[in-house]
Each structure stands twice: as structure tokens, then as C-alpha cells.
Design a protein around this motif. Structure first.
Motif, PDB file in Angstrom:
ATOM      1  N   THR A  62       7.770   1.045  -0.131  1.00  0.00           N
ATOM      2  CA  THR A  62       7.587   2.249   0.666  1.00  0.00           C
ATOM      3  C   THR A  62       6.163   2.782   0.515  1.00  0.00           C
ATOM      4  O   THR A  62       5.582   2.782  -0.569  1.00  0.00           O
ATOM      5  CB  THR A  62       8.591   3.341   0.256  1.00  0.00           C
ATOM      6  OG1 THR A  62       8.456   3.609  -1.140  1.00  0.00           O
ATOM      7  CG2 THR A  62      10.009   2.889   0.545  1.00  0.00           C
ATOM      8  N   LEU A  63       5.595   3.246   1.618  1.00  0.00           N
ATOM      9  CA  LEU A  63       4.222   3.730   1.633  1.00  0.00           C
ATOM     10  C   LEU A  63       4.124   5.124   1.012  1.00  0.00           C
ATOM     11  O   LEU A  63       4.954   5.998   1.262  1.00  0.00           O
ATOM     12  CB  LEU A  63       3.693   3.761   3.066  1.00  0.00           C
ATOM     13  CG  LEU A  63       3.510   2.397   3.745  1.00  0.00           C
ATOM     14  CD1 LEU A  63       3.203   2.581   5.224  1.00  0.00           C
ATOM     15  CD2 LEU A  63       2.425   1.582   3.062  1.00  0.00           C
ATOM     16  N   ASP A  64       3.087   5.297   0.199  1.00  0.00           N
ATOM     17  CA  ASP A  64       2.828   6.573  -0.457  1.00  0.00           C
ATOM     18  C   ASP A  64       2.225   7.540   0.569  1.00  0.00           C
ATOM     19  O   ASP A  64       1.187   7.250   1.160  1.00  0.00           O
ATOM     20  CB  ASP A  64       1.849   6.350  -1.613  1.00  0.00           C
ATOM     21  CG  ASP A  64       1.557   7.607  -2.401  1.00  0.00           C
ATOM     22  OD1 ASP A  64       1.998   8.699  -1.993  1.00  0.00           O
ATOM     23  OD2 ASP A  64       0.867   7.498  -3.438  1.00  0.00           O
ATOM     24  N   PRO A  65       2.845   8.703   0.809  1.00  0.00           N
ATOM     25  CA  PRO A  65       2.281   9.639   1.797  1.00  0.00           C
ATOM     26  C   PRO A  65       0.908  10.156   1.415  1.00  0.00           C
ATOM     27  O   PRO A  65       0.198  10.698   2.262  1.00  0.00           O
ATOM     28  CB  PRO A  65       3.322  10.771   1.844  1.00  0.00           C
ATOM     29  CG  PRO A  65       4.126  10.633   0.606  1.00  0.00           C
ATOM     30  CD  PRO A  65       4.117   9.184   0.241  1.00  0.00           C
ATOM     31  N   GLN A  66       0.505   9.957   0.149  1.00  0.00           N
ATOM     32  CA  GLN A  66      -0.841  10.334  -0.288  1.00  0.00           C
ATOM     33  C   GLN A  66      -1.752   9.114  -0.415  1.00  0.00           C
ATOM     34  O   GLN A  66      -2.805   9.189  -1.033  1.00  0.00           O
ATOM     35  CB  GLN A  66      -0.760  11.056  -1.643  1.00  0.00           C
ATOM     36  CG  GLN A  66       0.163  12.261  -1.653  1.00  0.00           C
ATOM     37  CD  GLN A  66      -0.198  13.291  -0.599  1.00  0.00           C
ATOM     38  OE1 GLN A  66      -1.372  13.598  -0.410  1.00  0.00           O
ATOM     39  NE2 GLN A  66       0.804  13.831   0.088  1.00  0.00           N
ATOM     40  N   GLY A  67      -1.352   8.004   0.159  1.00  0.00           N
ATOM     41  CA  GLY A  67      -2.096   6.761   0.052  1.00  0.00           C
ATOM     42  C   GLY A  67      -3.472   6.833   0.689  1.00  0.00           C
ATOM     43  O   GLY A  67      -3.771   7.748   1.469  1.00  0.00           O
ATOM     44  N   PRO A  68      -4.345   5.857   0.395  1.00  0.00           N
ATOM     45  CA  PRO A  68      -5.758   5.945   0.774  1.00  0.00           C
ATOM     46  C   PRO A  68      -6.039   5.885   2.260  1.00  0.00           C
ATOM     47  O   PRO A  68      -7.091   6.342   2.701  1.00  0.00           O
ATOM     48  CB  PRO A  68      -6.381   4.738   0.051  1.00  0.00           C
ATOM     49  CG  PRO A  68      -5.243   3.779  -0.151  1.00  0.00           C
ATOM     50  CD  PRO A  68      -4.041   4.636  -0.380  1.00  0.00           C
ATOM     51  N   ASN A  69      -5.139   5.317   3.061  1.00  0.00           N
ATOM     52  CA  ASN A  69      -5.417   5.165   4.492  1.00  0.00           C
ATOM     53  C   ASN A  69      -4.695   6.194   5.358  1.00  0.00           C
ATOM     54  O   ASN A  69      -4.816   6.163   6.583  1.00  0.00           O
ATOM     55  CB  ASN A  69      -5.036   3.760   4.956  1.00  0.00           C
ATOM     56  CG  ASN A  69      -5.957   2.701   4.382  1.00  0.00           C
ATOM     57  OD1 ASN A  69      -7.166   2.750   4.575  1.00  0.00           O
ATOM     58  ND2 ASN A  69      -5.392   1.747   3.662  1.00  0.00           N
ATOM     59  N   MET A  70      -3.941   7.086   4.729  1.00  0.00           N
ATOM     60  CA  MET A  70      -3.137   8.024   5.504  1.00  0.00           C
ATOM     61  C   MET A  70      -3.987   8.900   6.419  1.00  0.00           C
ATOM     62  O   MET A  70      -3.621   9.170   7.561  1.00  0.00           O
ATOM     63  CB  MET A  70      -2.303   8.896   4.554  1.00  0.00           C
ATOM     64  CG  MET A  70      -1.201   8.133   3.851  1.00  0.00           C
ATOM     65  SD  MET A  70       0.028   7.524   5.032  1.00  0.00           S
ATOM     66  CE  MET A  70       0.797   6.205   4.066  1.00  0.00           C
ATOM     67  N   GLY A  71      -5.141   9.348   5.933  1.00  0.00           N
ATOM     68  CA  GLY A  71      -5.983  10.220   6.736  1.00  0.00           C
ATOM     69  C   GLY A  71      -6.877   9.498   7.720  1.00  0.00           C
ATOM     70  O   GLY A  71      -7.523  10.143   8.545  1.00  0.00           O
ATOM     71  N   LEU A  72      -6.924   8.158   7.633  1.00  0.00           N
ATOM     72  CA  LEU A  72      -7.818   7.396   8.507  1.00  0.00           C
ATOM     73  C   LEU A  72      -7.176   7.030   9.837  1.00  0.00           C
ATOM     74  O   LEU A  72      -7.863   6.923  10.856  1.00  0.00           O
ATOM     75  CB  LEU A  72      -8.279   6.117   7.796  1.00  0.00           C
ATOM     76  CG  LEU A  72      -9.180   6.306   6.577  1.00  0.00           C
ATOM     77  CD1 LEU A  72      -9.486   4.948   5.936  1.00  0.00           C
ATOM     78  CD2 LEU A  72     -10.475   7.010   6.959  1.00  0.00           C
ATOM     79  N   VAL A  73      -5.877   6.796   9.834  1.00  0.00           N
ATOM     80  CA  VAL A  73      -5.174   6.395  11.064  1.00  0.00           C
ATOM     81  C   VAL A  73      -4.922   7.644  11.897  1.00  0.00           C
ATOM     82  O   VAL A  73      -4.365   8.633  11.407  1.00  0.00           O
ATOM     83  CB  VAL A  73      -3.865   5.665  10.730  1.00  0.00           C
ATOM     84  CG1 VAL A  73      -3.124   5.309  12.010  1.00  0.00           C
ATOM     85  CG2 VAL A  73      -4.166   4.407   9.921  1.00  0.00           C
ATOM     86  N   VAL A  74      -5.307   7.597  13.162  1.00  0.00           N
ATOM     87  CA  VAL A  74      -5.346   8.789  14.010  1.00  0.00           C
ATOM     88  C   VAL A  74      -3.970   9.404  14.193  1.00  0.00           C
ATOM     89  O   VAL A  74      -2.933   8.727  14.145  1.00  0.00           O
ATOM     90  CB  VAL A  74      -5.963   8.462  15.383  1.00  0.00           C
ATOM     91  CG1 VAL A  74      -7.383   7.963  15.247  1.00  0.00           C
ATOM     92  CG2 VAL A  74      -5.100   7.457  16.143  1.00  0.00           C
ATOM     93  N   GLY A  75      -3.984  10.719  14.419  1.00  0.00           N
ATOM     94  CA  GLY A  75      -2.772  11.436  14.764  1.00  0.00           C
ATOM     95  C   GLY A  75      -1.723  11.504  13.677  1.00  0.00           C
ATOM     96  O   GLY A  75      -0.571  11.827  13.963  1.00  0.00           O
TER      97      GLY A  75
END
Length: 439
Positions: free
Chosen positions: A227-240
Motif C-alpha cells: 500500500t502506498l504511503d500518503p506521505q510518500g515522496p511522489n504524492m505532491g508531484l502528481v497533479v490534482g
């Protein structure tokens, strides 16, 4: 790069041809004489077809807005190459694959061709075969992994490799560069679901494995249960905020999970650096048996935060880690085809600077074959190839009886620590570790 050959299944009555024999020049799926035992081709002929699947209503994270702007929905078309056990006509012309990889900036992509042994449209043989989904590396394509796809099909698997249509990583913004973190697991789940419903009696839809390299390793680990961490490193990079919706607790978390996965193979899996895409809790969610493969000198995906971290964190999975000492990232592609040998950049897509590429591929085939046989074909006899007597291959010994042929395979067992299925002096430079799932 999208392949160019699209052929339907042909319903023809043909004579069987053994998919075995001496090495065919420039065909990566046929191992060399020094390959370990289980790398050899299987007994089936190999058929090939290519289809296009359309995934409706997918967020266009490569071209969508940012700053909270709604992401437009598009139809995502995915070409899928399929190899399958087949009965082929004697003398039938095999497939020549074609592909392209990004050239060294600012040069254009480089096209290449690759010889194969599969026959387009050959009549399928047998039924209820396990289904194996392949996810390639970032901006790669299935034409670079025919060492694996053809070989597995000859052993009784239906193998489906996805063309993921990644953006050019060398010219795009970080947000667009991160788009495959969103698309990969969704592509895998979608394609597997479509094929489970459309391949009929050819496959057992409940007997599915996932194999991924690099970015594809991230994809199969995520689709397979991490499961993906909601604070993971790419969360803010993918739009929307689209990727965050796929994380633990997100509204779309189920869209990146494939139910019923029986086994996962991840080669040099991305997702571990600079911080884990999954975190400790996400890796612990993996329960399918896991085979991890990586070089410990990987300059693209750090070994410590890559396969080694997954091996340590996937505590609820029965897992095996194969490590190539001093190998880099190029551990899962065919040997470089002729067109890709003109520059170091082009060769480095395919070739490790120290290890022979055909040698790495043969060892990968040996262990992947054993792993899938145990978990998908229920062949318990192949477990002996995974349960080696000593972790460090360099320390293995076999006092072979007088008269034993030089190229004979180690039998393993009592008093033999040379890894089972390897030849004398040919099990060097590796580590094989195993950990059971937590009770």
C-alpha cells in the motif's frame, strides 16, 4: 515504444515443434551452454499476438492541471504483447520484434530490432495455463525483455507484457516524470482484469503472477499488495492529488490492487529512494510470495533502499533475495542489439559493465523458473533450487565423482553446497537469501 506487429490467433491444425535445441544466434530467450539448469527452454512451441486494450475515463496526469485543478479524463490505450504455449508449423517464420529507446540528449530515439523464436498467430496448445503479467522499466518496452517472455511461454505460461507509454524522462518536468507512479499499478490491474476475462480456457484466471523491472518493479509490488504511503515522496508531484487518492485510506486505493496474485518477481524495483513509496506499513501489506533480484552497485535504484529494503520490510511475505555482486541497474534487458551498440549511452540501456548480459539473464531465468514452478505450477521439486545450502555462492563446493562431465549441474543435497543446477566454477558473485513470512 509501441510494437508494430498485431496478429490474431489463427485456428490452424499444425504439427508440434519442440522449442529447444542449439543456441540460435542473437535470440536472447535461448540460453548459452554455461547457463544454469532451469534456464533452458521448455517443451512448448511459442505463439505471439499483440492486442490493444482501452481503459476508459483515466486521469490524464501527464497533461492535466496543477494546484488542485481537476485532472481531465481520457481514454488510455495500452498495447499488450502476448506470448503463449503453442503448436507451430515446421519451418514457420519467427517474429522479429521492433522497439525504440531514448537517445542520449539531445539526440533522437534509437530504433532497434530483435530476433525471436515465437510464431505470430500460432495455434494455442493446452489450457488452464498460469498468467504472468510483465511490467517493463521506465521508458522501456516489451521488445527489450524477450529473454524472459519467450522462455516462460515455452514452459507453459501465458505471458502478457504491457506497453506503458511513459513520458520522456530526460526532457519533462518532475510532475510529468512522476506520472508513471500513478499509471503503472493501474495499468497492471486493468490489463490483468481484462485478460482474466478474455483469454478463456487458455488461462487459469486464479493463477496469476506479476513480474516487473525498475519502474515496473514498483508497479508490481504496488499492484500485488504493497500500500502506498500518503506521505510518500511522489504524492505532491502528481497533479490534482491523483496519486494520493490511490494511497492507504484514499478513495481510489482499490484501483491499484489486484486480487489473487500468487507470486511477485521484482527486479531492481524502484520506489525506495529517497524515501519509500510504501513505508514500513505498506510493505508489510504484501502477502504473496516474493522473489527480489538486484545488483548491489545499482546507481539508478539504490540497492539498500531498493530490493534489500523490500526484503526486510515485506515481513508477511515468504521472500527470496538474489543479489549480484558489483552489478548495476541493467539486469533485466536483452543483450544490446546491433543498432544499440554504437554509443556507450545506447549500450548502457542493456549491458552491465562487469557482468555478461546473457549470463545475468540465464541466472534470472533459472531462479524465476524455479520460483514460478513452485508457486504457480505446484511443482514442489523445484524448491530445492531455491533452498540453497549456502547463501554466498562463492563458498559453494561440490566434490563431483570421477568421470562427471565438466558441464554437469550440481545435484545439491547433503554434502553439496554448490548451488543446485549450477556448473562447477559458474556459481560466482552472488548471494541468495530467504526469509519466511511472519507467523
Amino acid at each position: 515504444m509501441i510494437g508494430r506487429l498485431v496478429v490474431p490467433f489463427l485456428i490452424l491444425l499444425t504439427a508440434p515443434v519442440q522449442a529447444s535445441g542449439p543456441k540460435t544466434a542473437d535470440v536472447p530467450s535461448i540460453p548459452e551452454a554455461d547457463a544454469p539448469e532451469l534456464a533452458a527452454l521448455g517443451t512448448y512451441g511459442i505463439g505471439f499476438r499483440s492486442i490493444v486494450l482501452t481503459h476508459q475515463g483515466q486521469p490524464d496526469v501527464e497533461n492535466g492541471g496543477s494546484g488542485g485543478t481537476a485532472v481531465p479524463l481520457v481514454v488510455r490505450s495500452l498495447r499488450v504483447d502476448i506470448w503463449y504455449p503453442a503448436t507451430v508449423k515446421k519451418g514457420a517464420k519467427p517474429v522479429t520484434y521492433s522497439g525504440s529507446l531514448w537517445g542520449e540528449p539531445p539526440f533522437p530515439p534509437v530504433d532497434f530490432t530483435q530476433k525471436g523464436i515465437a510464431v505470430g498467430g500460432a495455434k494455442a496448445a493446452g489450457s488452464k495455463h498460469p498468467l504472468v503479467i510483465i511490467s517493463h522499466g521506465y521508458s522501456n518496452n516489451p521488445a527489450v525483455m524477450t529473454w524472459l517472455t519467450e522462455n516462460l511461454a515455452s514452459k507453459g505460461y501465458v505471458v502478457a507484457a504491457i506497453h506503458h507509454r511513459d513520458p520522456n524522462p530526460y526532457v519533462v518536468s518532475p510532475g510529468i516524470r512522476a506520472a508513471p507512479n500513478f499509471n503503472r499499478p493501474r495499468d497492471i490491474v486493468f490489463v490483468a482484469g481484462q485478460l482474466r476475462g478474455s483469454l478463456g480456457e487458455l488461462i487459469d484466471p486464479e493463477n496469476v503472477a506479476l513480474i516487473g523491472y525498475s519502474q515496473g518493479g514498483y508497479g508490481v509490488l504496488t499492484a500485488g499488495g504493497a500500500t502506498l504511503d500518503p506521505q510518500g515522496p511522489n504524492m505532491g508531484l502528481v497533479v490534482g492529488g491523483a496519486l494520493k487518492k490511490s494511497a492507504r485510506g484514499g478513495t481510489d486505493a482499490d484501483t491499484v490492487k489486484l486480487a489473487g496474485v500468487r507470486a511477485i518477481v521484482a527486479l531492481a524495483p524502484a520506489g525506495g529512494a529517497p524515501s519509500s513509496a510504501w513505508g514500513a506499513d505498506g510493505l508489510a501489506a504484501l502477502t504473496a510470495p516474493l522473489l527480489l533480484i538486484q545488483g548491489d552497485s545499482d546507481a539508478t535504484v539504490n540497492y539498500t533502499t531498493g530490493a534489500l529494503a523490500v526484503f526486510g520490510g515485506a515481513v508477511n511475505s515468504d521472500r527470496t533475495l538474489l543479489t549480484y555482486k558489483q552489478a548495476g541497474h541493467s539486469i533485466a534487458l536483452n543483450p544490446a542489439p546491433r543498432e544499440m551498440r554504437g554509443t556507450v549511452w545506447d549500450m548502457d540501456w542493456f549491458e552491465d559493465p562487469i557482468w555478461r548480459q546473457d549470463r545475468i539473464n540465464a541466472i534470472n531465468l533459472h531462479f524465476i523458473t524455479a520460483f514460478l514452478a513452485v508457486h504457480l505450477q505446484k511443482d514442489a521439486s523445484k524448491a530445492a533450487y531455491l533452498n540453497v545450502g549456502i547463501e554466498n555462492s562463492d563458498d559453494g563446493e561440490w566434490n563431483a565423482p570421477a568421470g562427471t562431465p565438466w558441464g554437469a549441474y550440481s545435484p545439491g543435497g547433503a554434502g553439496v553446497t554448490l548451488w543446485k543446477g549450477f556448473q562447477r566454477r559458474h556459481a560466482k558473485g552472488m548471494m541468495l537469501q530467504h526469509m519466511e513470512a511472519a507467523k
